[in-house]
Scaffold this motif. Structure first.
Motif, PDB file in Angstrom:
ATOM      1  N   ALA A  71       0.750  -1.613  -0.174  1.00  0.00           N
ATOM      2  CA  ALA A  71       0.011   0.356   0.055  1.00  0.00           C
ATOM      3  C   ALA A  71       0.813   1.523  -0.345  1.00  0.00           C
ATOM      4  CB  ALA A  71      -0.715  -0.462   0.936  1.00  0.00           C
ATOM      5  N   LEU A  72       1.803   1.215   0.526  1.00  0.00           N
ATOM      6  CA  LEU A  72       3.086   2.387   0.996  1.00  0.00           C
ATOM      7  C   LEU A  72       3.583   2.738  -0.899  1.00  0.00           C
ATOM      8  CD1 LEU A  72       4.425   1.983   4.000  1.00  0.00           C
ATOM      9  CD2 LEU A  72       2.631   3.878   3.273  1.00  0.00           C
ATOM     10  N   GLY A  73       3.959   1.882  -1.690  1.00  0.00           N
ATOM     11  CA  GLY A  73       4.615   1.819  -3.127  1.00  0.00           C
ATOM     12  C   GLY A  73       3.758   3.240  -3.444  1.00  0.00           C
ATOM     13  N   LYS A  74       2.956   3.885  -3.429  1.00  0.00           N
ATOM     14  CA  LYS A  74       2.595   4.904  -4.441  1.00  0.00           C
ATOM     15  C   LYS A  74       2.707   5.797  -3.684  1.00  0.00           C
ATOM     16  CE  LYS A  74      -1.036   6.658  -7.681  1.00  0.00           C
ATOM     17  NZ  LYS A  74       0.127   7.755  -7.840  1.00  0.00           N
ATOM     18  N   PRO A  75       2.874   5.325  -2.974  1.00  0.00           N
ATOM     19  CA  PRO A  75       2.349   7.191  -1.163  1.00  0.00           C
ATOM     20  C   PRO A  75       4.027   8.028  -1.634  1.00  0.00           C
ATOM     21  CG  PRO A  75       1.171   5.920  -0.502  1.00  0.00           C
ATOM     22  CD  PRO A  75       1.639   5.262  -1.657  1.00  0.00           C
ATOM     23  N   LEU A  76       4.697   6.832  -1.545  1.00  0.00           N
ATOM     24  CA  LEU A  76       6.287   6.394  -1.924  1.00  0.00           C
ATOM     25  C   LEU A  76       7.139   6.918  -2.696  1.00  0.00           C
ATOM     26  CD1 LEU A  76       8.200   6.362   1.245  1.00  0.00           C
ATOM     27  CD2 LEU A  76       9.254   4.272   0.587  1.00  0.00           C
ATOM     28  N   TRP A  77       6.725   6.710  -3.658  1.00  0.00           N
ATOM     29  CA  TRP A  77       6.817   7.266  -5.257  1.00  0.00           C
ATOM     30  C   TRP A  77       6.574   8.567  -5.248  1.00  0.00           C
ATOM     31  CZ3 TRP A  77       9.926   5.441  -8.839  1.00  0.00           C
ATOM     32  CH2 TRP A  77      10.274   5.915 -10.233  1.00  0.00           C
ATOM     33  N   ASP A  78       5.358   8.968  -5.530  1.00  0.00           N
ATOM     34  CA  ASP A  78       5.582  10.615  -4.530  1.00  0.00           C
ATOM     35  C   ASP A  78       5.005  11.937  -4.170  1.00  0.00           C
ATOM     36  OD1 ASP A  78       3.552   9.098  -6.932  1.00  0.00           O
ATOM     37  OD2 ASP A  78       1.664   8.923  -6.824  1.00  0.00           O
ATOM     38  N   LYS A 135       5.437  -0.283  -9.209  1.00  0.00           N
ATOM     39  CA  LYS A 135       5.014  -0.550 -10.493  1.00  0.00           C
ATOM     40  C   LYS A 135       5.104   0.650 -10.662  1.00  0.00           C
ATOM     41  CE  LYS A 135       2.782  -3.666 -13.299  1.00  0.00           C
ATOM     42  NZ  LYS A 135       2.049  -5.336 -13.273  1.00  0.00           N
ATOM     43  N   SER A 136       6.115   0.626 -11.874  1.00  0.00           N
ATOM     44  CA  SER A 136       6.588   1.714 -12.641  1.00  0.00           C
ATOM     45  C   SER A 136       6.607   1.509 -14.069  1.00  0.00           C
ATOM     46  CB  SER A 136       7.690   3.227 -12.595  1.00  0.00           C
ATOM     47  OG  SER A 136       8.804   1.896 -13.146  1.00  0.00           O
ATOM     48  N   GLN A 137       6.208   2.620 -15.222  1.00  0.00           N
ATOM     49  CA  GLN A 137       6.510   2.307 -16.506  1.00  0.00           C
ATOM     50  C   GLN A 137       7.342   1.397 -17.181  1.00  0.00           C
ATOM     51  OE1 GLN A 137       6.260   5.428 -18.705  1.00  0.00           O
ATOM     52  NE2 GLN A 137       3.304   5.494 -17.734  1.00  0.00           N
ATOM     53  N   GLN A 138       8.825   1.214 -16.468  1.00  0.00           N
ATOM     54  CA  GLN A 138       9.831   0.570 -16.333  1.00  0.00           C
ATOM     55  C   GLN A 138      10.524  -0.544 -15.719  1.00  0.00           C
ATOM     56  OE1 GLN A 138       9.140   4.104 -15.183  1.00  0.00           O
ATOM     57  NE2 GLN A 138       9.898   4.885 -17.301  1.00  0.00           N
ATOM     58  N   GLY A 139       8.726  -1.182 -15.085  1.00  0.00           N
ATOM     59  CA  GLY A 139       8.982  -2.459 -14.489  1.00  0.00           C
ATOM     60  C   GLY A 139       9.393  -1.811 -13.133  1.00  0.00           C
ATOM     61  N   MET A 140       9.521  -2.676 -11.704  1.00  0.00           N
ATOM     62  CA  MET A 140       9.417  -2.912 -10.063  1.00  0.00           C
ATOM     63  C   MET A 140      10.393  -2.133 -10.274  1.00  0.00           C
ATOM     64  SD  MET A 140       6.296  -3.962  -9.696  1.00  0.00           S
ATOM     65  CE  MET A 140       7.055  -4.337  -7.933  1.00  0.00           C
ATOM     66  N   ARG A 141      10.808  -1.508  -8.702  1.00  0.00           N
ATOM     67  CA  ARG A 141      11.844  -0.125  -8.484  1.00  0.00           C
ATOM     68  C   ARG A 141      11.244  -0.546  -7.346  1.00  0.00           C
ATOM     69  NH1 ARG A 141      12.745   4.623 -12.061  1.00  0.00           N
ATOM     70  NH2 ARG A 141      14.890   4.369 -10.307  1.00  0.00           N
ATOM     71  N   SER A 142      12.571  -1.087  -6.905  1.00  0.00           N
ATOM     72  CA  SER A 142      12.507  -0.149  -5.108  1.00  0.00           C
ATOM     73  C   SER A 142      12.763   1.302  -3.854  1.00  0.00           C
ATOM     74  CB  SER A 142      13.605  -1.670  -4.302  1.00  0.00           C
ATOM     75  OG  SER A 142      13.749  -1.224  -2.963  1.00  0.00           O
ATOM     76  N   VAL A 143      11.357   1.331  -3.993  1.00  0.00           N
ATOM     77  CA  VAL A 143      10.998   2.763  -3.767  1.00  0.00           C
ATOM     78  C   VAL A 143      11.779   3.239  -1.962  1.00  0.00           C
ATOM     79  CG1 VAL A 143       9.740   3.399  -5.550  1.00  0.00           C
ATOM     80  CG2 VAL A 143       8.573   2.666  -3.170  1.00  0.00           C
ATOM     81  N   GLY A 144      11.848   1.965  -0.898  1.00  0.00           N
ATOM     82  CA  GLY A 144      12.101   2.776  -0.065  1.00  0.00           C
ATOM     83  C   GLY A 144      12.409   0.961   1.163  1.00  0.00           C
ATOM     84  N   SER A 145      11.797   0.865   2.377  1.00  0.00           N
ATOM     85  CA  SER A 145      11.536   0.390   3.005  1.00  0.00           C
ATOM     86  C   SER A 145      10.485   1.060   4.640  1.00  0.00           C
ATOM     87  CB  SER A 145      12.826  -0.387   4.001  1.00  0.00           C
ATOM     88  OG  SER A 145      13.633   0.426   4.428  1.00  0.00           O
ATOM     89  N   ILE A 146      10.093  -0.823   4.987  1.00  0.00           N
ATOM     90  CA  ILE A 146       9.119  -0.401   6.721  1.00  0.00           C
ATOM     91  C   ILE A 146       9.514  -0.991   7.664  1.00  0.00           C
ATOM     92  CG2 ILE A 146       7.296  -1.662   5.582  1.00  0.00           C
ATOM     93  CD1 ILE A 146       5.190   0.200   7.107  1.00  0.00           C
ATOM     94  N   THR A 147       9.916  -0.099   8.123  1.00  0.00           N
ATOM     95  CA  THR A 147      10.200  -1.348   9.665  1.00  0.00           C
ATOM     96  C   THR A 147       9.569  -1.059  10.801  1.00  0.00           C
ATOM     97  OG1 THR A 147      12.741  -0.818   8.845  1.00  0.00           O
ATOM     98  CG2 THR A 147      11.859  -1.686  11.209  1.00  0.00           C
ATOM     99  N   VAL A 148       8.697  -2.000  11.306  1.00  0.00           N
ATOM    100  CA  VAL A 148       7.895  -2.378  12.393  1.00  0.00           C
ATOM    101  C   VAL A 148       8.371  -2.578  14.300  1.00  0.00           C
ATOM    102  CG1 VAL A 148       6.321  -1.984  11.576  1.00  0.00           C
ATOM    103  CG2 VAL A 148       7.479  -4.314  11.897  1.00  0.00           C
ATOM    104  N   TYR A 149       8.434  -2.138  15.002  1.00  0.00           N
ATOM    105  CA  TYR A 149       9.419  -2.731  16.044  1.00  0.00           C
ATOM    106  C   TYR A 149       8.038  -2.885  16.988  1.00  0.00           C
ATOM    107  CZ  TYR A 149      13.059   0.201  14.291  1.00  0.00           C
ATOM    108  OH  TYR A 149      13.869   0.833  13.818  1.00  0.00           O
TER     109      TYR A 149
END
Length: 792
Positions: free
Chosen positions: A54-61, A117-131
Motif C-alpha cells: 500500500a505504501l509503494g505509490k505514496p512513497l514514489w509520489d 510498479k512503474s512503467q520501467q518495471g518494479m522499482r525499490s522505493v524504500g523500506s518499512i520497519t516495525v518494532y
C-alpha cells in the motif's frame, strides 16, 4: 547426624515437586512462549507485506499524508510499538512510536522493502520497519493462563502443607509416643504402653506394641517362676546332678549329689571335676568329649568316683552340652548314677550273655568275639584258622513231628558226641537253631578240620535216641580257611556258611570246602533273584507259544504257553535257572499268574486267524498257584477275553499231586467242572503216575520227551523197551478217555513211530520251536496263505 522422620518426609515431597512438577511447569512456559512468538511473527509479517504494497505509490509520489495515515494505522495494532518508513533517496523518514517516542530500546525490529510498479518495471522505493516487543516466558501468557497457573501453585502449596500437617498428626505424633514408651521401658525396666488409639496402621502398630508389652510382662513372670521351679527341681530331684563350666569346673551340684557323695557345696564349687575322679580313670574322663561327634549330644562315661569319706564308687556319668539343646549357655549338665552293683553283676552276666542256654556252648555273640581273637592270634603266629559250619539235615521234621523238646534232645546229644572230638584249643558254638560252628586254629588246621568233618559225618551213622525210638539224621558241613579264603572274621564265617549251603544243594550229608565258584554261583543266584523281582514289577515275562499238532495232519490243535523273560539288557533269558530260583523263593506263583494272563491274551489274538478259533492253550501251573481263588480268577480271565473254558488246559506235574492234598483236589475238580481240561505233564517220570489218572480229573496225558528221544535208539534194547512203554501209556490213556500228546518230537522217524502207536498229538522242534506271539501270528498267517493258494 540424625534426621527426623518429618524432615525426611518434607525432603521426599520437595524432591518429588522438583523432579515432577518443576520440569512440567517449565515445559509449559517454554511451549506457551514459543507458540506466542510464532503467532506474533506470522501476524507482523502479514501486516508488513500488506502495508508495504500500500505504501509503494505514496512513497514514489512522496505523499507524506498518505504515509502518515498508513503509519498511524500500523501503530494502532497492539502487537506493534513503533513504525519507521523511509525512502531510498533519503528525502523522507517518517516514524511513529506507541509508548516510548524517545527510542526503540527493548524492541525487536522487523523490516520489509517497498516496491513500486512503474512503467520501467518494479522499482525499490524504500523500506518499512516495525518494532515489536521481545516476548518472555510470562509475557506470552494470557490472563486466563496466569489464573490457572496461580491456582495450580496454590493447590500444590496446599497439598504440601496438608501432607506435612497430616504426617505430623497421623505419623509423627504416635511415633513420638511409641518412642517415649520404648525409652521408658529401656530406662526404667517396666513395661510401658502407648496411649494412642486409631483405626489406621499407626493404631494397629500401637495395639501390637501394647499386646507385645503385655505378653512380655507375662513371659517375664513365667520365666522368673520357671527359674525358681528349675532351681527347686535341680536341688530336690533324687538324682546326682551337677553342672560344669566350659572348662570342666563344677558350677553347681544338687542336694542329692551332696548327700550321696558326702561333700559340702562350698568345698566343690569352682573346683575341676577331674579332681574327684580316681587317678587311674582321669584320662578316661578327659577323653570323654572325643565321643561327642559319634555318640550324639549325650556323652556317657563310666569311672570311679572319690567320695568325701575316701571310698570309691563306680558311677555312670551322662553329660549333655547345654549348647546342643539350642541355647547359648556354655557348659554342660550331667547325671551321675551309682553303678557299683551293676558293674559287679555285669561280670557275672557276661558269661551268660555269650553262652547258649541249652548246650552250654558259645552263642553267636560269643563265637564272633572268639573268632576275632583267634584271627588276631593267627596273624601274630602266622598260622591258619579253620571254620566248620555245621547244619543238621532234616532237623525241622523232628521239631514238626516230635515236638521242640525232642529237637532240643537231639541238639544236646549232638554236642555230647562232638565234644570228645575237639582239642583244648578248639572252639565250638551254637549259632542258632540247628546251626553250629567250630574253630580250629594253629598248625595243620586244614588237615584237622577235614578229619573232624569226616568224624562228624560218620557220627550220624548211629541213630539218636528220642523217646525210646531211634532217629536218623545227617549233617551238611561247610569249611573255610583263614587267610586262604577270607580276609576277616565276618568273611570267614560267611564263606563257610556258603560252602555249607553248596553242600546242601548237592545232596546234603557231607562236607564241602569253600571254592570261589560257590561265590560265583551265589552271586549269579542273587542276580537272578533280583532280576525276577524287577521282572515281576516291570512285566518282563512273556508267554511264548509252541504248537501242539495233530500227528496225522500236522495242523495245530493247540499251543503250550512257555515262560520266557525278556531282560532289557540281557535279552531273552533261559527259563531253567529262573524257574529253579523262583521255586525256592516262592515267586513262581506270581510268575505263573503273569504267564497265565499273557497266555489268555495271546490265545485271543490267535483265535482271530482263520481256522484257529477252536485251538486251545496249555498253561503250566505251580503248586503255589492252587489257591482257593484260582477257579474264580480263571473264570474272570476267560470271560474277559471271550474264550470257551474247554480251550484252557491246566498242565500239572507230579509235584502238584504227590501229597494228595485235599484242597488241591477240590480246586482241580472245581476247575474241571467249570469246563477247563486237565493235562498231566511229564508222564512216566514219577513214582506213581498211573494212580494219579484214577484219583484226579485228567483229560490229557503228555508223555515225557525222554521216552520220545530214545524211541529210535538202535543200541541195546532201550529203544524197544521205550516203544513198549509208550504203547502201554497210550493204550491205558485211551482206555481212560484221555488224549495223548508226545513231547519233544524232533524227527520224521519219531513222528512215524508215534503215529503207528496211536498217539493223538505231537509237540516238538520238528513242527515248531516256541515263538513269541507276533512271530507266531506271522508264521500262521503265512501258512494259511500258502494253504489257500494251493487250494485255489
Amino acid at each position: 547426624m540424625t534426621h527426623s522422620v518429618e524432615s525426611r518426609f518434607i525432603a521426599i515431597i520437595s524432591g518429588a515437586l522438583l523432579v515432577v512438577v518443576a520440569p512440567l511447569f517449565t515445559l509449559f512456559l517454554a511451549l506457551s512462549s514459543q507458540q506466542a512468538a510464532e503467532n506474533l511473527s506470522e501476524h507482523v509479517n502479514l501486516v508488513l507485506v500488506t502495508n508495504s504494497q500500500a505504501l509503494g505509490k505514496p512513497l514514489w509520489d512522496l505523499d507524506t499524508d498518505s504515509i502518515h495515515q498508513v503509519a498511524t494505522m500500523l501503530i494502532a495494532d497492539p502487537a506493534i510499538n513503533g513504525v519507521q518508513i523511509s525512502d531510498n533517496t533519503g528525502k523522507l523518514n517518517i516514524s511513529e512510536v506507541d509508548v516510548n517516542p524517545a527510542d526503540f530500546r527493548g524492541l525487536e525490529a522487523i523490516s520489509e522493502p517497498i516496491f513500486y510498479k512503474s512503467q520501467q518495471g518494479m522499482r525499490s522505493v524504500g523500506s518499512i520497519t516495525v518494532y515489536v516487543p521481545k516476548l518472555g516466558w510470562f509475557s506470552a501468557l494470557h490472563q486466563m493462563e496466569m489464573a490457572f497457573i496461580s491456582i495450580f501453585i496454590i493447590t500444590i502449596l496446599t497439598v504440601f502443607g496438608a501432607a506435612i500437617l497430616g504426617n505430623r498428626v497421623m505419623v509423627i505424633k504416635p511415633l513420638m509416643r511409641l518412642t517415649a514408651a520404648i525409652e521408658a521401658t529401656r530406662r526404667l525396666g517396666s513395661r510401658h504402653h502407648v496411649d494412642w488409639r486409631s483405626n489406621d496402621e499407626m493404631g494397629r502398630l500401637a495395639k501390637s506394641f501394647n499386646e507385645m508389652q503385655t505378653l512380655l510382662e507375662r513371659e517375664e513372670r513365667e520365666l522368673k517362676r520357671a527359674h525358681q521351679q528349675t532351681t527347686e527341681i535341680y536341688n530336690l530331684t533324687p538324682a546326682m546332678l551337677f553342672s560344669l563350666t566350659s572348662g570342666d569346673q563344677i558350677a553347681a551340684v544338687s542336694d542329692y549329689w551332696l548327700l550321696a557323695t558326702g561333700y559340702r557345696r562350698e568345698d566343690v564349687i569352682g573346683h575341676p571335676f577331674s579332681e574327684l575322679v580316681a587317678p587311674a580313670d582321669r584320662q578316661i574322663y578327659a577323653r570323654r568329649k572325643q565321643q561327642a561327634k559319634s555318640s550324639g549330644p549325650a556323652i556317657e562315661v563310666t569311672v570311679r568316683f572319690l567320695c568325701a569319706d575316701s571310698r570309691l564308687m563306680d558311677v555312670l556319668i551322662v553329660e549333655t552340652e547345654l549348647g546342643t539343646a539350642g541355647g547359648s549357655i556354655p557348659g554342660s549338665l550331667s547325671v551321675m548314677t551309682d553303678v557299683t552293683e551293676l558293674r559287679q553283676s555285669e561280670l557275672r552276666n557276661r558269661q551268660q550273655a555269650i553262652s547258649d542256654h541249652l548246650t552250654g556252648l558259645l552263642n553267636r555273640q560269643g563265637f564272633e568275639a572268639a573268632l576275632d581273637q583267634k584271627i588276631a592270634e593267627a596273624d601274630k603266629a602266622r598260622t591258619e584258622v579253620a571254620c566248620l559250619f555245621v547244619d543238621l539235615d532234616r532237623f525241622k521234621a523232628i521239631n514238626d513231628n516230635l515236638g521242640h523238646a525232642a529237637g532240643d534232645t537231639v541238639l544236646c546229644q549232638f554236642v555230647e558226641r562232638t565234644k570228645p572230638m575237639l582239642n583244648d584249643g578248639d572252639t565250638a558254638s551254637r549259632l542258632g537253631g540247628d546251626e553250629f560252628a567250630i574253630l580250629i586254629a594253629g598248625d595243620g588246621a586244614e588237615r584237622r578240620a577235614a578229619e573232624l568233618s569226616q568224624k562228624i559225618v560218620d557220627m550220624f551213622e548211629v541213630p539218636f535216641r528220642i523217646q525210646g525210638t531211634g532217629v536218623r539224621l545227617s549233617a551238611s558241613i561247610g569249611l573255610a580257611f583263614y587267610p586262604s579264603h577270607a580276609a576277616s572274621a565276618a568273611e570267614l564265617l560267611q564263606k563257610s556258611d556258603m560252602a555249607m549251603y553248596a553242600r546242601k544243594r548237592d545232596g546234603k550229608n557231607g562236607a564241602q570246602v569253600y571254592d570261589p565258584a560257590i561265590l560265583d554261583q551265589t552271586r549269579e543266584r542273587a542276580e537272578i533273584e533280583s532280576d525276577i523281582e524287577v521282572a515281576i514289577a516291570a512285566s518282563w515275562f512273556e508267554a511264548h507259544f509252541q504248537p501242539i499238532v495233530d500227528i496225522e495232519t500236522g495242523v495245530p490243535s493247540g499251543f503250550e504257553a512257555l515262560m520266557r523273560m525278556r531282560h532289557p539288557r540281557k535279552g531273552l533269558m533261559s527259563p531253567a535257572g529262573i524257574i529253579s530260583v523262583a521255586e525256592e523263593t516262592g515267586s513262581i506263583g506270581q510268575i505263573g499268574n503273569l504267564i497265565l494272563e499273557d497266555a489268555m491274551a495271546n490265545l485271543a489274538r490267535v483265535s482271530r486267524l482263520p481256522g484257529m478259533g477252536e485251538t486251545y492253550v496249555a498253561v503250566n501251573f505251580s503248586p503255589l498257584q492252587f489257591e482257593p481263588g484260582l477257579p474264580a480268577r480263571l473264570a474272570g480271565l476267560l470271560g474277559r477275553y471271550g474264550i470257551d473254558p474247554s480251550r484252557l488246559v491246566v498242565e500239572i506235574t507230579e509235584a502238584v499231586l504227590m501229597h494228595d492234598n485235599p484242597e488241591i483236589r477240590t480246586i482241580l475238580n472245581e476247575i474241571h467242572r467249570f469246563g477247563c481240561r486237565i493235562a498231566l505233564d511229564d508222564f512216566g517220570t514219577g513214582y506213581s503216575s498211573l494212580s494219579y489218572m484214577s484219583r484226579f480229573p485228567v483229560d490229557i496225558v503228555k508223555i515225557d520227551q525222554s521216552f520220545i528221544r530214545s524211541l529210535t535208539e538202535q543200541t541195546g534194547d532201550i529203544g524197544s523197551k521205550n516203544r513198549m512203554l509208550v504203547e502201554g501209556i497210550s493204550a491205558i490213556s485211551h482206555k481212560m478217555n484221555c488224549k495223548v500228546v508226545a513231547e519233544g518230537v524232533e524227527t520224521e522217524e519219531q513222528r512215524s513211530l508215534l503215529r503207528q502207536m496211536g498217539i493223538d498229538y505231537a509237540q516238538g522242534y520238528l513242527f515248531s520251536k516256541p515263538r513269541e506271539i507276533s512271530e507266531l501270528l506271522s508264521a500262521l498267517s503265512t501258512r494259511q496263505a500258502e494253504i489257500e493258494s494251493m487250494a485255489s
